[in-house]
Each structure stands twice: as structure tokens, then as C-alpha cells.
Design a protein around this motif. Sequence first.
Motif, PDB file in Angstrom:
ATOM      1  N   ASP A 149       0.822  -1.219   0.000  1.00 10.14           N
ATOM      2  CA  ASP A 149       0.000   0.000   0.000  1.00 10.14           C
ATOM      3  C   ASP A 149       0.855   1.268   0.000  1.00 10.14           C
ATOM      4  N   GLU A 150       2.155   1.118  -0.100  1.00  7.32           N
ATOM      5  CA  GLU A 150       3.047   2.260   0.070  1.00  7.32           C
ATOM      6  C   GLU A 150       2.812   3.344  -0.973  1.00  7.32           C
ATOM      7  N   VAL A 198      -0.220   5.350  -0.164  1.00 12.86           N
ATOM      8  CA  VAL A 198       0.075   6.281   0.929  1.00 12.86           C
ATOM      9  C   VAL A 198       0.867   7.483   0.425  1.00 12.86           C
ATOM     10  N   THR A 199       1.862   7.214  -0.435  1.00 17.13           N
ATOM     11  CA  THR A 199       2.692   8.302  -0.961  1.00 17.13           C
ATOM     12  C   THR A 199       1.858   9.291  -1.754  1.00 17.13           C
ATOM     13  N   ASN A 200       0.975   8.789  -2.620  1.00 17.60           N
ATOM     14  CA  ASN A 200       0.134   9.688  -3.422  1.00 17.60           C
ATOM     15  C   ASN A 200      -0.700  10.600  -2.537  1.00 17.60           C
ATOM     16  N   LEU A 201      -1.326  10.012  -1.531  1.00 16.98           N
ATOM     17  CA  LEU A 201      -2.193  10.807  -0.662  1.00 16.98           C
ATOM     18  C   LEU A 201      -1.401  11.785   0.207  1.00 16.98           C
ATOM     19  N   ALA A 205       7.791  18.542   3.512  1.00 19.67           N
ATOM     20  CA  ALA A 205       8.490  17.344   3.990  1.00 19.67           C
ATOM     21  C   ALA A 205       7.527  16.238   4.410  1.00 19.67           C
ATOM     22  N   GLU A 206       6.229  16.503   4.421  1.00 19.41           N
ATOM     23  CA  GLU A 206       5.253  15.544   4.930  1.00 19.41           C
ATOM     24  C   GLU A 206       5.273  14.200   4.199  1.00 19.41           C
ATOM     25  N   PRO A 207       5.330  14.143   2.848  1.00 21.13           N
ATOM     26  CA  PRO A 207       5.381  12.834   2.183  1.00 21.13           C
ATOM     27  C   PRO A 207       6.553  11.984   2.646  1.00 21.13           C
ATOM     28  N   LEU A 208       7.700  12.598   2.840  1.00 21.13           N
ATOM     29  CA  LEU A 208       8.876  11.856   3.285  1.00 21.13           C
ATOM     30  C   LEU A 208       8.745  11.460   4.758  1.00 21.13           C
ATOM     31  N   PHE A 209       8.115  12.302   5.552  1.00 24.97           N
ATOM     32  CA  PHE A 209       7.878  11.971   6.956  1.00 24.97           C
ATOM     33  C   PHE A 209       6.979  10.750   7.081  1.00 24.97           C
ATOM     34  N   VAL A 210       5.896  10.728   6.332  1.00 25.44           N
ATOM     35  CA  VAL A 210       4.958   9.599   6.387  1.00 25.44           C
ATOM     36  C   VAL A 210       5.652   8.306   5.965  1.00 25.44           C
ATOM     37  N   LEU A 211       6.433   8.370   4.902  1.00 24.92           N
ATOM     38  CA  LEU A 211       7.170   7.193   4.450  1.00 24.92           C
ATOM     39  C   LEU A 211       8.138   6.713   5.525  1.00 24.92           C
ATOM     40  N   ALA A 212       8.822   7.644   6.161  1.00 25.33           N
ATOM     41  CA  ALA A 212       9.779   7.286   7.205  1.00 25.33           C
ATOM     42  C   ALA A 212       9.095   6.636   8.392  1.00 25.33           C
ATOM     43  N   MET A 213       7.958   7.159   8.817  1.00 27.79           N
ATOM     44  CA  MET A 213       7.269   6.587   9.969  1.00 27.79           C
ATOM     45  C   MET A 213       6.691   5.213   9.658  1.00 27.79           C
ATOM     46  N   ASN A 214       6.174   5.015   8.453  1.00 28.99           N
ATOM     47  CA  ASN A 214       5.641   3.707   8.090  1.00 28.99           C
ATOM     48  C   ASN A 214       6.731   2.660   7.939  1.00 28.99           C
TER      49      ASN A 214
END
Length: 524
Positions: free
Chosen positions: A86-87, A90-93, A141-150
Motif C-alpha cells: 500500500d506504500e 500512501v505516498t500519493n495521498l 516534507a510531509e510525504p517523506l515523513f509519512v514514508l519514514a514513519m511507516n
Amino acid sequence: MDASKKTDDQQDALLQSTAKGAYYLVLLQFASRMLTFGLHQVVLRYTTAETLGIASVKLELLLSTILFISREGFRCALLREQKREDEQKVTNLSYIPVAVGLVTTVLACGYYLLQIDDTTYPHYRLSVVLFGLSALSELCAEPLFVLAMNRFYFRLRVTVEGVAVVTRCLITFSWTLFLGGGVLAFAVAQAAFGVLMLVGYVIFFLNEAKAGRVDPRALLPRRLINGRWFDPPMLNLATTLTKQSLLKHVLTEGDKMLISALSSDENQGVYAFVVNYGSLVVRILFQPLEETSRTLFSKLLATKTPSSMATASDMLMTLLRCHVLLGFVFTCFATNYTRTLIDLLVGKEWSTERDAPAVLAIYCMYVPIMGINGVTEAFVQAVASKSDLSRLSYYMVGFSACFMFSGYLFMSLFDMGAIGLVLANMVNLGIRIAYSWHYIKRYFGKNMEIGDWLPRLTTTAAFISAWFLTRWSENAIGWATFQQKIMHIAVSGLAFLAVTALTLWVEKDWIRQVRQLLLKRKQD
């Protein structure tokens, strides 16, 4: 049997990752807040209450409004997903908050620029623009933050935020001491914080992509297999949470909204001064625990099994009881030492000529309520269905109304000032805790009572006795001279050691259960 063992191993790995993440975040908050706290004591001696009120109430409200409206709902929704496949969804959103944030920043900053001009407060307009720039940088930076936390890159977050926080502190400190201070010192420092957050995440993921550990295509939005850009269920959930976050923002930042509307800039400065002290533990401990609890519960209960339900229930009750014990410490010890603390750190102007000690004492009682609310709401956000979240949005309208009415009642009709604002916050969080607890009881479907949070009667009596003793010490021994302060603090130290020893003895059975819970996976 193999499937059950695999599930247990997954839960074990999840608990270990979450515990490590909580450790990193607590360490970050502790180090950064201690540095901020230390430098802030120097800054306070060169900053007027009016300047502090503008920077820490009005401009902080601007920043939090932009960030909260733009990203909070999407962040909660996207961190609920745990499947690697689902990554890309998540990235798109995760890029939607960037677009929403651009609009929100322009509108919010435009509104602020119309309120006050530079003749009233020098560099006010430039400061507003710099705070807006900081918010927009964080959103990018939010897209990269979400990816990092997941992906459980907790150490990345600690490193990037740590560097950004230290830089912000040093800029504020240096600007105030050598360039005259004012609102601009806070604004330049905040802008540097936002830019460093963006640069830190970008550099890390570019290096990861070059090393082949991250697919570069996963960093940018692209069409999904079904030809869509956004996954409808995820988008609907994020939208629902965003609507709810608008109301939650009023509840979270309503104190700043009320005091901005009903108090002078000087009173706002006093309130900001108290919050800086009172929220220290909240920022160091409660906020990381809330974030990691939300991640833990959402992933642990993604598949409801008897094992995961039991683990989640035990963890939740343990967290709540720990918050109650910590609340006893704040209420029974800290409330009688606010004058001593303020006098030692920033002098008699704040400890005697303003009502900051009284406000801080009430705030000490408010701290444990914030902790309990953070844990219970984190659980609800982690496991609630879309229909449950929609229903919660309607209830939050009522919560907001109760808070606003309480604030008006205490601050205007009873003329209690900042103390009334803290009391209104207590009413607000009390109602929210009651709702979340009702949901938790229905979710687990078993008999769970608030009394289960509480320690034994002997422990409670010991803490109450300590409050009376420290109250007597403040009145009888005093705190005006340095010698009196030492004697007053010594009384508290001896009382604290006695109460701690008694608590460890009386609560030994519960402490043993907590240890067994934490070690259960290793023992298996």
C-alpha cells in the motif's frame, strides 16, 4: 500452530519497534526541551511580556493552525496503514497536505497581516511571513515523513528534528542577546527550523535512493495499478479525519484563541510563560507516548485476535495507571513549589509581581489530564471505523461549545483570567476523556472501570499527606530567601522519597504485572 507463532513473532517485532521508537522520541524531546528550557530562561530576562505573547500565542497559533488543518487528518489516516504493497497509495495521498497547505498558508497569513501593522510591533509583518514559510516547509516534507514513519525510521526523525530544534534555540538566543530580540528573533528561528526539517528529510531519502534501499519512484506520486491517483477508501478516511481535525484544532488550540480574543498582549505573555513551564513534561513524555501509542494500537489491532486484544487492553490500562500516578506527583508536590521555581529561574518580577505562580500551580493539576486524554484519544483514532469517526466529529461540536462556554464563564463572568482558561481546558478534556473511555469499553466488550486506573487507597492517602506537608512548608518555612528555598525543597525531597518507597511497596503486585507484560514476549 505455525500461524499462531508467526502472529506472536509479528506482535513481538511490532512491540519492539514501537518501544524503540518511543525511546528515540522521548530522548529527542528530553534533549531538545532541556536545551530550549535552559536558553529560554535567559531569553525571558530580555523579552517583554507583550513580545512573548505575540510570539508564543498569536504566531504559534498561526503556525499550528496551518499545520493542523493541512496535515493532521491525513497523517492519522496514512500512519494506520501497515502493508508494504500500500506504500504507493500512501505516498500519493501524502502530497495532498502540501497542496492544501499552500492555500491554507496564504489565507491564514493574509488574515494575520490585516490585524496588526509594523507601527504597533516592529517587524510584525515580516515575522508573519517567516512563520508561514516555516509551516510550508514542514508540509513539503510531509510525504517523506509519512514514508519514514511507516518504515519505522524513528532515528531519522530524532536526528532531523534534533538538529532543527537546536538550531532554532541557538538562533533565538543569539538574536535576542546580540541583535535586540523582539518578535523577529522568534520568527527567524522558526523559519530556520522549517527549512532544516525539509532539507534533512530530502537529503536522507536521496541518499537512500542512490544506495538502492529506496525505490526513487516511491518518493513521488504516480498512477496506481487501477489507473487512479488516489485510493478511495484511504482518501475517504483521510477526509473524515481532516474534518474531525478542524474541530479538534479548536479544542487543542482553543486556549490560545480565547486568550487572544479576551486578554491583553501582556496577559497572553503571562499565559505563554506558564505554558512553557507547565507543558514541559507534556512535550517531553506525553506527546511521544501519544504518537507511538497510536501507531502501536493501530497496527496491533489491525487484525483482532484474542492475543492482540489482550495485549492492547493490558498496555492501555498500564499507560492510564502510570498517568494517574504521575498526576499525583504533579498535584501533590509541584503545586506548592511554583513560586520557588519561578523565583529561582527568572527572578521576582515573575514570581511576585504577576500571578504566574498561581496559574502554574493550577496548570500542574491540568498536566495529568492532558496525558490521560492523549492516550485514550490515541486509541480511538487508531482503531475507530469511518462511521465511528464521523460520529465523533458531531460530538466534537458539542465539546467545542462546552469549552468555549466554560472559557467565557471563567474568564469573563468570573474574571479569573488565565486561571479560568486552565479550568476551561480541564472541563474540555474531562468531557473528551469520558467519551473516549465509553468507546474503549464498548470496543473491548468487557467490564472495565475507571477505578482500575487508580492506585491503592494507601498510596493515594500518602500523596494527599505529602500535599498537606509541602503546603505547610511553603507557609511556615517560606521561600523568599535562598536558605528558605533550600529548606522548603528539602522537605519536598524527603516527602517524595518516603511516598515513593511506600508506593513501590504497596503497588508491588501491580509493578510485577507490568514487568511480566513487558517481558512476556521474551519469556515465550
